[in-house]
Design a protein around this motif. Structure first.
Motif, PDB file in Angstrom:
ATOM      1  N   ASN A  41       0.829  -1.206   0.000  1.00 55.64           N
ATOM      2  CA  ASN A  41       0.000   0.000   0.000  1.00 55.64           C
ATOM      3  C   ASN A  41       0.862   1.254   0.000  1.00 55.64           C
ATOM      4  N   GLU A  70       0.938   4.279  -2.765  1.00 56.78           N
ATOM      5  CA  GLU A  70       0.770   5.693  -2.434  1.00 56.78           C
ATOM      6  C   GLU A  70       1.901   6.525  -3.028  1.00 56.78           C
ATOM      7  N   ARG A  80      -5.809   5.571  -2.359  1.00 49.92           N
ATOM      8  CA  ARG A  80      -5.143   5.318  -1.088  1.00 49.92           C
ATOM      9  C   ARG A  80      -5.073   6.538  -0.175  1.00 49.92           C
TER      10      ARG A  80
END
Length: 223
Positions: A31, A35, A150
């Motif tokens: 993640n 980002e 995100r």
């Protein structure tokens, strides 16, 4: 055989917990990479807009040389007269030091690293309450404003001289793209936290597309 059953169950639970921890850690790292990839893409957009602005400023200068400037006339105000004016970008000396964008405490610092740590957190997280007001860290122009996968509502502000600040994990953002904002102007609110991370603002700073530690640019930071 029955006497071994509790031991086998315990070992299985330990193995599952271990691999579950590794899975959660891998997902968090993935993640973070997503980002940062998104931020890099937006910075490329900022660079392209800056080049377009420079080209328009050059065109304005050439037109003024050939046609002569017409003071006091805005573009489109008088179709029979030509005047093109662009506001100069905010100089870095006016942008720095940055003002704190939100009240709270730093819950995660700026971290950069490669293999094997795989740490790449190109910004700081400021923990605060949901709905907390977010302010522009310096004067500039909004070059990006949209909901991202995100980072929730993400706003990027160009302060000139290659300096850009980003404000992520907001529930809403007020200024529009192209709008000029002043230092300390309200630009949005912090979103409600999810996935156990709590409500926080992801604040990033870049110089010519290179991430910087925002804490070092805020001399009056107070938690």
């Amino acid at each position: 055989m029955k006497s071994w059953r509790p031991v086998i169950i315990l070992l299985a639970a330990v193995v599952l917990a271990h691999y579950g921890f590794l899975l959660v850690r891998s997902m968090r790292e993935w993640n973070l990479q997503r980002e940062n990839q998104l931020l890099r893409q937006q910075l490329l957009t900022v660079g392209s807009l800056r080049r377009d602005l420079a080209a328009l400023q050059d065109l304005s200068s050439k037109l003024n040389q050939h046609l002569g400037p017409v003071p006091g006339v805005e573009l489109g105000q008088d179709a029979g007269r030509v005047a093109i004016a662009f506001e100069e970008p905010v100089a870095a000396s006016y942008a720095l030091p940055l003002s704190p964008p939100v009240s709270g405490r730093i819950s995660r610092l700026y971290e950069r690293g490669g293999w094997p740590q795989q740490i790449d957190h190109a910004g700081i997280d400021i923990a605060t309450g949901p709905g907390e007001l977010v302010y522009a860290a310096a004067a500039g122009h909004v070059v990006f404003r949209d909901r991202t996968q995100r980072l929730g509502f993400l706003v990027l502000i160009d302060h000139g001289q290659g300096l850009t600040t980003g404000y992520g994990h907001m529930s809403m953002a007020f200024p529009e793209i192209g709008e000029r904002v002043a230092r300390g102007q309200l630009i949005g609110r912090v979103a409600r936290g999810g996935l156990g991370r709590g409500s926080h603002l992801h604040f990033s700073t870049q110089r010519d597309g290179v991430p910087l530690d925002g804490v070092t640019l805020m001399t009056d930071w107070k938690e």
